[in-house]
Enzyme design. Structure first.
Site, PDB file in Angstrom:
ATOM      1  CG  ASP A   1      -3.014  -9.896   2.811  1.00  0.00           C
ATOM      2  OD1 ASP A   1      -2.479  -9.459   3.842  1.00  0.00           O
ATOM      3  OD2 ASP A   1      -4.004  -9.369   2.274  1.00  0.00           O
TER       4      ASP A   1
ATOM      5  CG  ASP B   1      -9.155 -11.385   7.522  1.00  0.00           C
ATOM      6  OD1 ASP B   1      -8.562 -12.352   7.028  1.00  0.00           O
ATOM      7  OD2 ASP B   1      -9.102 -10.238   7.034  1.00  0.00           O
TER       8      ASP B   1
ATOM      9  CD  GLU C   1      -7.425  -8.555  -1.167  1.00  0.00           C
ATOM     10  OE1 GLU C   1      -6.459  -8.011  -1.746  1.00  0.00           O
ATOM     11  OE2 GLU C   1      -7.439  -8.803   0.050  1.00  0.00           O
TER      12      GLU C   1
ATOM     13  CD  GLU D   1      -6.721 -11.892   2.152  1.00  0.00           C
ATOM     14  OE1 GLU D   1      -6.381 -10.947   1.409  1.00  0.00           O
ATOM     15  OE2 GLU D   1      -6.732 -11.814   3.398  1.00  0.00           O
TER      16      GLU D   1
ATOM     17  CG  ASP E   1       1.908  -0.985   3.322  1.00  0.00           C
ATOM     18  OD1 ASP E   1       1.250  -0.664   4.313  1.00  0.00           O
ATOM     19  OD2 ASP E   1       1.510  -1.784   2.444  1.00  0.00           O
TER      20      ASP E   1
ATOM     21  CG  HIS F   1      -1.694  -1.064   1.591  1.00  0.00           C
ATOM     22  ND1 HIS F   1      -1.243  -2.163   2.275  1.00  0.00           N
ATOM     23  CD2 HIS F   1      -3.001  -1.302   1.337  1.00  0.00           C
ATOM     24  CE1 HIS F   1      -2.232  -3.024   2.426  1.00  0.00           C
ATOM     25  NE2 HIS F   1      -3.319  -2.533   1.866  1.00  0.00           N
TER      26      HIS F   1
ATOM     27  CG  ASP G   1      -4.800 -11.647   7.391  1.00  0.00           C
ATOM     28  OD1 ASP G   1      -5.654 -12.224   6.698  1.00  0.00           O
ATOM     29  OD2 ASP G   1      -4.681 -10.397   7.414  1.00  0.00           O
TER      30      ASP G   1
ATOM     31  CG  HIS H   1     -10.660 -11.642   2.218  1.00  0.00           C
ATOM     32  ND1 HIS H   1     -10.285 -10.600   1.397  1.00  0.00           N
ATOM     33  CD2 HIS H   1      -9.993 -11.453   3.374  1.00  0.00           C
ATOM     34  CE1 HIS H   1      -9.429  -9.822   2.043  1.00  0.00           C
ATOM     35  NE2 HIS H   1      -9.226 -10.328   3.243  1.00  0.00           N
TER      36      HIS H   1
ATOM     37  CG  ASP I   1      -3.937 -10.985  -1.165  1.00  0.00           C
ATOM     38  OD1 ASP I   1      -3.120 -10.923  -2.110  1.00  0.00           O
ATOM     39  OD2 ASP I   1      -4.319  -9.985  -0.532  1.00  0.00           O
TER      40      ASP I   1
END
Ligand code: XLS
Ligand code: NI
Ligand code: NI
Length: 444
Positions: free
Chosen positions: A347, A315, A240, A276, A112, A109, A317, A279, A304
């Protein structure tokens, strides 16, 4: 990628060199056992199947903070208080990590890369500076940008959404940020550009005009696409999907919803999907379901990679490690045309108590090996096992003259109904689900 890897002025990951492939007999935790990047599977090298990418925000930027406790990870590249110095240190660490791991791509991003400034001009100057530095780093290492995106969800100004915000002033600010993120992505030769609808959704329908907001989102995406194309960007745009979190209801709920949206607003030409894992499971789908939906619409752009927690549904991750799930996913990938323009972006983030620098390596190595093993297994299932034959056999009645007439629209309802009279009561056929399930474990 060049054989020598870049180490900045400081070396952050001391005692760790380029991660080698050592094969299945190895018990070295800092080596690949399955991911031999040049080995050919299903007609191309593993590295081309996967196009792995490191996610800048998690891997370099995670703090380990959660709603119940403050940061646990104090990465040395985040120590400088001057934002420019901090961004350079972070980028040195990023490229050292990525090249030691042997991953060809990264994703980010906008903020980031460097902390957002106090106004748009300061932010633009900072982005200019750090993207110049990224250009040098990319050229020296051969690492490329898989996709860029803009963070349109962290700053309080976006609490009511970005492109779907009820206040045009916020929508305009989002435009300024997206224009800058597109410019940066193009400058760095980014292959794709992602829109994850961070806060594009609602918390309560009582204060929301949903149709208006979704129209605005489509309008905004058209504008972004037109701008990028005018600047010469030829890559893909990815949406996404995610059903919830941070908003109660996200507009890009799942793959099927996004495909309907792209069709309705005439965005199918330029936009594809970034699917993802976590998700998908938040939307109560399996990951392989979402991949199949995207691929069947010819819109599977990228992935992702991560995994959720199957007990609490959040979520979370986590890094992918479920071979069974990944093998099913790779079966979809190999039986369709694969990714269009994208690859596999991790991700995923370390747990808050995984505080050693080498934990970043263990996490990524494990994920890459799991994908490699899953792809190799899926390829064997397709070529050495009776899988394909058995699947096709379930549909063999459609290979008959009548079946072909039905599929090609050459048959009326009366004619189809007449066949029931001719053929009589059908003999039930087993779906063989357990047989199919066992086959995967047999080949793993
Ligand atoms: C959040 C998303 C986000 C996107 C990039 O859940 O996965 O990380 O991938 O904005
Ligand atoms: Ni996510
Ligand atoms: Ni994501």
């Amino acid at each position: 990628m060049k054989a020598t890897y870049l180490v900045g002025e400081k070396e952050y990951f001391k005692n760790i060199g380029k991660i080698p492939f050592e094969g299945r007999e190895s018990d070295n935790p800092l080596a690949f056992r399955w991911y031999d990047e040049d080995s050919i599977v299903a007609g191309k090298p593993l590295k081309e199947h996967f196009r792995f990418a490191v996610a800048y925000w998690h891997t370099l930027g995670s703090t380990g903070a959660d709603p119940f406790g403050r940061a646990t990870l104090q990465y040395p590249w985040m120590a400088a208080t001057d934002p420019l110095q901090q961004a350079k240190d972070k980028m040195d660490a990023a490229f050292e990590f990525i090249t030691k791991l042997g991953v060809p791509f990264y994703c980010f991003h906008d903020y980031d890369l460097i902390e957002e400034g106090e106004d748009l001009i300061t932010s633009a100057r900072r982005m200019e500076m750090i993207s110049d530095y990224a250009l040098e780093k990319q050229a020296a290492s051969g690492v490329q940008l898989l996709w860029g995106t803009a963070n349109l969800f962290s700053h309080p100004r976006y609490m009511n959404g970005a492109a779907t915000n009820p206040d045009l002033k916020v929508v305009a600010w989002a435009a300024a940020q997206v224009r800058q993120a597109l410019d940066t992505t193009i400058k760095l030769g980014g292959k794709n550009y992602v829109f994850w609808g961070g806060r594009e959704g609602y918390m309560s329908l009582l204060n929301t005009q949903m149709k208006k907001e979704i129209d605005h989102l489509a309008r905004f995406l058209h504008m972004a696409k037109d701008y990028a194309r005018a600047q010469g960007f030829t890559g893909n745009f990815f949406i996404e999907p995610k059903p919830m979190e941070p908003t109660k209801h996200q507009y890009d709920f799942d793959a099927a919803t996004v495909i309907g949206f792209l069709r309705e607003y005439d965005l199918m030409e330029d936009f594809k999907l970034n699917v993802e894992v976590n998700h998908a499971t938040l939307a109560q789908h399996t990951f392989q379901h979402e991949l199949q939906v995207a691929a069947d619409a010819n819109l599977l752009g990228s992935m992702d990679a991560n995994r959720g927690d199957y007990q609490n549904g959040w979520d979370t991750d986590q890094f992918p490690n479920n071979l069974y799930e990944l093998t099913e996913a790779m079966l979809v990938l190999l039986q369709t045309r694969g990714f269009q323009g994208g690859g596999i972006n991790f991700d995923a983030k370390l747990r808050r108590n995984s505080i050693d620098l080498d934990d970043l390596f263990h996490a990524h190595i494990g994920g890459m090996d799991a994908f490699a093993r899953a792809l190799i297994t899926a390829d064997r299932l397709l070529h050495e096992s009776p899988y394909r034959e058995k699947l096709a056999a379930r549909y063999r009645s459609f290979d008959s003259a009548e079946g072909r007439a039905f599929e090609s629209g050459q048959m009326s309802l009366e004619a189809l109904a007449q066949l029931a009279h001719t053929w009589g009561e059908p003999v039930p056929e087993s779906g063989k689900q357990e047989w199919f399930e066992n086959l995967i474990n047999r080949y793993l």
